[in-house]
Write an enzyme that holds these catalytic residues in place. Sequence first.
Site, PDB file in Angstrom:
ATOM      1  N   GLY A 268      -8.161   0.271   4.704  1.00 44.41           N
ATOM      2  CA  GLY A 268      -8.451   0.268   3.269  1.00 44.41           C
ATOM      3  C   GLY A 268      -7.769  -0.920   2.638  1.00 44.41           C
ATOM      4  O   GLY A 268      -8.287  -2.037   2.640  1.00 44.41           O
ATOM      5  N   GLU A 269      -6.577  -0.709   2.150  1.00 47.91           N
ATOM      6  CA  GLU A 269      -5.847  -1.781   1.474  1.00 47.91           C
ATOM      7  C   GLU A 269      -5.290  -2.862   2.402  1.00 47.91           C
ATOM      8  O   GLU A 269      -5.263  -4.039   2.018  1.00 47.91           O
ATOM      9  CB  GLU A 269      -4.714  -1.173   0.650  1.00 47.91           C
ATOM     10  CG  GLU A 269      -5.205  -0.352  -0.511  1.00 47.91           C
ATOM     11  CD  GLU A 269      -4.170   0.623  -1.038  1.00 47.91           C
ATOM     12  OE1 GLU A 269      -3.999   0.685  -2.258  1.00 47.91           O
ATOM     13  OE2 GLU A 269      -3.521   1.308  -0.215  1.00 47.91           O
TER      14      GLU A 269
END
Length: 324
Positions: A268-269
Amino acid sequence: MMEVEEFNMENRFRKRGLAMIPTRFGLDQNGIRTAALVNVSSADGTVTATTSGTEIGQGLWTKVAQVVAFKLGIPLSLIRMNDISSAVIPNADLTGGSTGSEMCVQAAMNACDKLNERLAPYKLELPDSTWEELVSIAGRIEDLSATGLFVGMDEFVHTYFVWTAGLTMVEIDTLTGETQILRSDVVYDAGVSLNPDIDIGQIEGAFVTGIGFVTTEDLVYNDDGSIKSLGTWEYKPPCSKTIPQQLNVTFLDNVSNPLGILGSKATGEPPLVTGACSVFFALKNAIAAARADTGNDEEFEMDTPAGPEKVQLMSSVTPNMLTF
């Protein structure tokens, strides 16, 4: 690197830059509460699963459905995901921090463990029965609805770290400020991926989001403080011409995460940071090569986003360079 240097020596107004950026990103599950409800229909053996996580395109539902099928030992086709509802799961925490999918997977596994415990005596008595036959018989007596709860409780600030590295090569036109990302290569530590197709898509999408952050997505304000860059006429998210012409994602092999859900790590990040940084510094190195041709070897600051106007102005091209 030699290829980039040779290109820069042979081209006056087009320059290339190369940068490799390693990333260590801490993932935190502390205090986040996830829950799941798994219902088995004794009529036909179908299973409905509901979690506290919100499906927003990151593949959370797919991962939960897969693990429910895995834990119950049934085909994925029997699993149906239900929309999140506070009437079903009333105390849901946020879906965020890149850990939503894996934590909902653990909550669903906890619910499946309860169901498997209730079904265990029937499996012993009826070892040759199908799933549909098993739940049809057990459902007359047993509760085939189970909840699962998972709360991150770690003694450290971060539950685990994700390691990744990105290598990017860009090419700029110093007369117009146009930037082309020729190639990006990402090596990512996903542990034992819960779903490689989904995780590669998440890495690619996050990488491109980082590109937008450092190259095109600029907020311009009017004198009165209102935003001028409204809509895609003025505000430019990444598009087909601003993403890498070639983007390769490779997982590290045989790197199970002992602190993760089923040995996995989140996506994700972390790749957003890798994408933003590798593209930014490759772009800065290309600009530095253009400036060096003018005799300017001084260090310089470059703010983000570095759009065409900023790239052109920072390349130190002056009108007297345009004569022959």
